[in-house]
Design a protein around this motif. Structure first.
Motif, PDB file in Angstrom:
ATOM      1  N   LEU A   1      34.955  18.897  63.128  1.00  0.00           N
ATOM      2  CA  LEU A   1      35.187  20.150  62.405  1.00  0.00           C
ATOM      3  C   LEU A   1      35.285  21.347  63.344  1.00  0.00           C
ATOM      4  O   LEU A   1      35.874  22.372  62.994  1.00  0.00           O
ATOM      5  CB  LEU A   1      34.059  20.385  61.398  1.00  0.00           C
ATOM      6  CG  LEU A   1      33.893  19.319  60.305  1.00  0.00           C
ATOM      7  CD1 LEU A   1      32.695  19.650  59.421  1.00  0.00           C
ATOM      8  CD2 LEU A   1      35.157  19.212  59.459  1.00  0.00           C
ATOM      9  N   PHE A   2      34.687  21.226  64.528  1.00  0.00           N
ATOM     10  CA  PHE A   2      34.656  22.336  65.475  1.00  0.00           C
ATOM     11  C   PHE A   2      36.079  22.703  65.914  1.00  0.00           C
ATOM     12  O   PHE A   2      36.930  21.838  66.113  1.00  0.00           O
ATOM     13  CB  PHE A   2      33.818  21.944  66.691  1.00  0.00           C
ATOM     14  CG  PHE A   2      33.633  23.059  67.689  1.00  0.00           C
ATOM     15  CD1 PHE A   2      32.566  23.930  67.587  1.00  0.00           C
ATOM     16  CD2 PHE A   2      34.542  23.232  68.735  1.00  0.00           C
ATOM     17  CE1 PHE A   2      32.397  24.957  68.506  1.00  0.00           C
ATOM     18  CE2 PHE A   2      34.380  24.253  69.655  1.00  0.00           C
ATOM     19  CZ  PHE A   2      33.304  25.122  69.535  1.00  0.00           C
ATOM     20  N   ARG A   3      36.312  24.003  66.073  1.00  0.00           N
ATOM     21  CA  ARG A   3      37.602  24.486  66.565  1.00  0.00           C
ATOM     22  C   ARG A   3      37.393  25.399  67.762  1.00  0.00           C
ATOM     23  O   ARG A   3      36.546  26.296  67.735  1.00  0.00           O
ATOM     24  CB  ARG A   3      38.370  25.246  65.468  1.00  0.00           C
ATOM     25  CG  ARG A   3      38.830  24.344  64.329  1.00  0.00           C
ATOM     26  CD  ARG A   3      39.853  23.335  64.815  1.00  0.00           C
ATOM     27  NE  ARG A   3      40.322  22.456  63.757  1.00  0.00           N
ATOM     28  CZ  ARG A   3      39.798  21.270  63.476  1.00  0.00           C
ATOM     29  NH1 ARG A   3      38.750  20.835  64.172  1.00  0.00           N
ATOM     30  NH2 ARG A   3      40.300  20.520  62.531  1.00  0.00           N
ATOM     31  N   TRP A   4      38.161  25.144  68.822  1.00  0.00           N
ATOM     32  CA  TRP A   4      38.112  25.936  70.044  1.00  0.00           C
ATOM     33  C   TRP A   4      39.408  26.725  70.116  1.00  0.00           C
ATOM     34  O   TRP A   4      40.466  26.180  70.359  1.00  0.00           O
ATOM     35  CB  TRP A   4      37.960  25.012  71.261  1.00  0.00           C
ATOM     36  CG  TRP A   4      37.889  25.708  72.581  1.00  0.00           C
ATOM     37  CD1 TRP A   4      38.924  26.013  73.394  1.00  0.00           C
ATOM     38  CD2 TRP A   4      36.710  26.189  73.242  1.00  0.00           C
ATOM     39  NE1 TRP A   4      38.483  26.648  74.527  1.00  0.00           N
ATOM     40  CE2 TRP A   4      37.126  26.769  74.460  1.00  0.00           C
ATOM     41  CE3 TRP A   4      35.359  26.180  72.920  1.00  0.00           C
ATOM     42  CZ2 TRP A   4      36.218  27.333  75.355  1.00  0.00           C
ATOM     43  CZ3 TRP A   4      34.467  26.741  73.814  1.00  0.00           C
ATOM     44  CH2 TRP A   4      34.898  27.314  75.009  1.00  0.00           C
ATOM     45  N   ASN A   5      39.322  28.045  69.841  1.00  0.00           N
ATOM     46  CA  ASN A   5      40.523  28.881  69.771  1.00  0.00           C
ATOM     47  C   ASN A   5      41.547  28.299  68.793  1.00  0.00           C
ATOM     48  O   ASN A   5      42.755  28.294  69.044  1.00  0.00           O
ATOM     49  CB  ASN A   5      41.156  29.050  71.154  1.00  0.00           C
ATOM     50  CG  ASN A   5      40.262  29.846  72.087  1.00  0.00           C
ATOM     51  OD1 ASN A   5      39.497  30.708  71.653  1.00  0.00           O
ATOM     52  ND2 ASN A   5      40.334  29.546  73.376  1.00  0.00           N
ATOM     53  N   GLY A   6      41.048  27.785  67.676  1.00  0.00           N
ATOM     54  CA  GLY A   6      41.917  27.255  66.638  1.00  0.00           C
ATOM     55  C   GLY A   6      42.307  25.805  66.799  1.00  0.00           C
ATOM     56  O   GLY A   6      42.969  25.249  65.919  1.00  0.00           O
ATOM     57  N   SER A   7      41.908  25.184  67.907  1.00  0.00           N
ATOM     58  CA  SER A   7      42.283  23.787  68.155  1.00  0.00           C
ATOM     59  C   SER A   7      41.059  22.882  68.079  1.00  0.00           C
ATOM     60  O   SER A   7      39.932  23.323  68.337  1.00  0.00           O
ATOM     61  CB  SER A   7      42.931  23.656  69.546  1.00  0.00           C
ATOM     62  OG  SER A   7      44.087  24.465  69.639  1.00  0.00           O
ATOM     63  N   PRO A   8      41.261  21.603  67.745  1.00  0.00           N
ATOM     64  CA  PRO A   8      40.136  20.664  67.718  1.00  0.00           C
ATOM     65  C   PRO A   8      39.473  20.558  69.081  1.00  0.00           C
ATOM     66  O   PRO A   8      40.105  20.756  70.121  1.00  0.00           O
ATOM     67  CB  PRO A   8      40.793  19.338  67.310  1.00  0.00           C
ATOM     68  CG  PRO A   8      42.049  19.728  66.608  1.00  0.00           C
ATOM     69  CD  PRO A   8      42.518  20.977  67.298  1.00  0.00           C
ATOM     70  N   ALA A   9      38.204  20.236  69.080  1.00  0.00           N
ATOM     71  CA  ALA A   9      37.465  20.104  70.333  1.00  0.00           C
ATOM     72  C   ALA A   9      37.947  18.879  71.108  1.00  0.00           C
ATOM     73  O   ALA A   9      38.240  17.837  70.514  1.00  0.00           O
ATOM     74  CB  ALA A   9      35.972  19.965  70.042  1.00  0.00           C
ATOM     75  N   PRO A  10      38.047  18.997  72.435  1.00  0.00           N
ATOM     76  CA  PRO A  10      38.409  17.835  73.259  1.00  0.00           C
ATOM     77  C   PRO A  10      37.208  16.921  73.410  1.00  0.00           C
ATOM     78  O   PRO A  10      36.536  16.885  74.444  1.00  0.00           O
ATOM     79  CB  PRO A  10      38.814  18.480  74.588  1.00  0.00           C
ATOM     80  CG  PRO A  10      37.990  19.734  74.651  1.00  0.00           C
ATOM     81  CD  PRO A  10      37.841  20.214  73.222  1.00  0.00           C
ATOM     82  N   ALA A  11      36.906  16.159  72.368  1.00  0.00           N
ATOM     83  CA  ALA A  11      35.651  15.404  72.319  1.00  0.00           C
ATOM     84  C   ALA A  11      35.552  14.349  73.413  1.00  0.00           C
ATOM     85  O   ALA A  11      34.451  14.051  73.886  1.00  0.00           O
ATOM     86  CB  ALA A  11      35.495  14.758  70.945  1.00  0.00           C
ATOM     87  N   TRP A  12      36.663  13.767  73.809  1.00  0.00           N
ATOM     88  CA  TRP A  12      36.614  12.726  74.837  1.00  0.00           C
ATOM     89  C   TRP A  12      37.608  13.023  75.954  1.00  0.00           C
ATOM     90  O   TRP A  12      38.759  13.346  75.693  1.00  0.00           O
ATOM     91  CB  TRP A  12      36.923  11.349  74.224  1.00  0.00           C
ATOM     92  CG  TRP A  12      35.853  10.883  73.300  1.00  0.00           C
ATOM     93  CD1 TRP A  12      35.913  10.828  71.933  1.00  0.00           C
ATOM     94  CD2 TRP A  12      34.544  10.451  73.663  1.00  0.00           C
ATOM     95  NE1 TRP A  12      34.720  10.382  71.427  1.00  0.00           N
ATOM     96  CE2 TRP A  12      33.865  10.134  72.462  1.00  0.00           C
ATOM     97  CE3 TRP A  12      33.873  10.297  74.875  1.00  0.00           C
ATOM     98  CZ2 TRP A  12      32.545   9.675  72.440  1.00  0.00           C
ATOM     99  CZ3 TRP A  12      32.569   9.833  74.863  1.00  0.00           C
ATOM    100  CH2 TRP A  12      31.914   9.528  73.667  1.00  0.00           C
TER     101      TRP A  12
END
Length: 338
Positions: free
Chosen positions: A88-99
């Motif tokens: 659910l997290f968004r970094w500047n509107g984009s999904p988080a780079p989880a991996w």
């Protein structure tokens, strides 16, 4: 509710009848071959029940009965969102780079391994172990791993600071010495030390903030520990997270698990910073540690030493693979000073 909640309330909280105070609107929508959904609902229910109990105690109820604890309602969608906040997290509107690109499952010459290269120092250690340069890609990592034995890679990673674990079948894991060690250990263990009464007097607290006035030092990283201390902050605790200036947390992950906390940087290899931590411990009520077991002992942070210097301090340790046996060294190798 599931097995975890009933076991926790019976063995740790010694209040098995509290299971009757939990109501769920349905199953938690978390898909997994393991009972992750049940564990998620149970852990949140346990947290809410303990917060309610604490509030009763702080209002003067010495031995609360189960019937006095407000009923806890579990909202399945909210539980799922809490457990998958990375999605659910968004970094500047984009999904988080989880991996990171070099994190994942790779076929070895005799099975599969799981790599973890999200942190720069883990990626560097992985490249060094596989003898690859800075231009490495997932494809070159896959090729290098395909020529090696999974167990050999796991052993070399433990010695070098890389993170590679062999993928085991359930029967293979049950035969592993660490699995056999964990069989004899409780999932949650509590040890009451002499002189273990509260360090500071706490007054009344709002029902929505039953941990108000409790001071917590957060020496954890990655997900499990920071989420645990995030929960303490949610219930009103004053949480101070401490990291190393030379090993920062992943930015998006820090934001996702750092809600409600304050933060500071300390290098325990530097004596003035160690002295500052000691000052913080004097005023703290709780310390939560999530590094590899025994890795902080070098800095006088073993439970025995902490208790001797700070009687009454609540000492919490979070470990993925237990506090005894081979511990996390199998997967994570050496841990640098924070």
């Amino acid at each position: 509710m599931g097995t975890f909640l009933s076991t926790f309330l019976s063995d740790s909280a010694e209040l098995p009848e509290l299971t009757n105070r939990v109501h769920s609107a349905g199953p938690v929508p978390l898909s997994s071959p393991l009972p992750v959904a049940d564990l998620a609902a149970d852990s949140i229910a346990a947290t809410m029940l303990m917060a309610s109990l604490l509030h009763l105690v702080r209002t003067g109820v010495r031995d609360p009965r189960a019937s006095e604890v407000p009923q806890v309602s579990i909202a399945p969608q909210l539980v799922a969102g809490t457990y998958r906040s990375d999605q659910l997290f968004r970094w500047n509107g984009s999904p988080a780079p989880a991996w990171a690109p070099l994190s994942g499952f790779f076929a070895s010459s005799d099975g599969w391994v799981r790599t973890h290269a999200n942190y720069p120092h883990h990626e560097a250690a992985l490249r060094t172990l596989l003898r690859l340069d800075d231009s490495v890609t997932a494809e070159t990592v896959a090729h290098a791993i395909s020529r090696r034995s999974a167990l050999d890679l796991e052993d070399e990673a433990a010695d070098s600071g890389a993170v590679i674990s062999a993928v085991r079948s359930p029967s293979s894991w049950r035969g592993h010495p660490q699995a056999q060690t964990l069989e004899a250990d409780p999932f949650i263990s509590l040890v009451q030390q002499a002189g273990g009464s509260g360090r500071h007097s706490l007054g009344l607290a709002d029902s929505y903030a039953p941990l108000q006035g409790v001071r917590v030092l957060d020496l954890t990283r990655v997900i499990a520990g920071p989420v645990a201390t995030r929960s303490l902050a949610f219930f009103g605790a004053d949480v101070l997270r401490i990291d190393s200036p030379g090993m920062p947390e992943l930015s998006w992950q820090y934001l996702d698990t750092g809600q409600g906390k304050r933060s500071a940087l300390l290098d325990l290899g530097y004596k003035p910073d160690r002295d500052r931590l000691e000052q913080l411990l004097t005023d703290a009520d709780v310390i939560v540690m999530g590094y590899r077991p025994n890795s902080l002992d070098l800095f006088g942070l073993s439970p025995a030493e902490l208790h001797n210097r700070h009687p009454g301090l609540v000492i919490d340790r979070v470990s993925a693979w237990g506090q005894s046996g081979l511990t996390m060294a199998v997967l994570f190798g050496p841990t640098r000073a924070i």
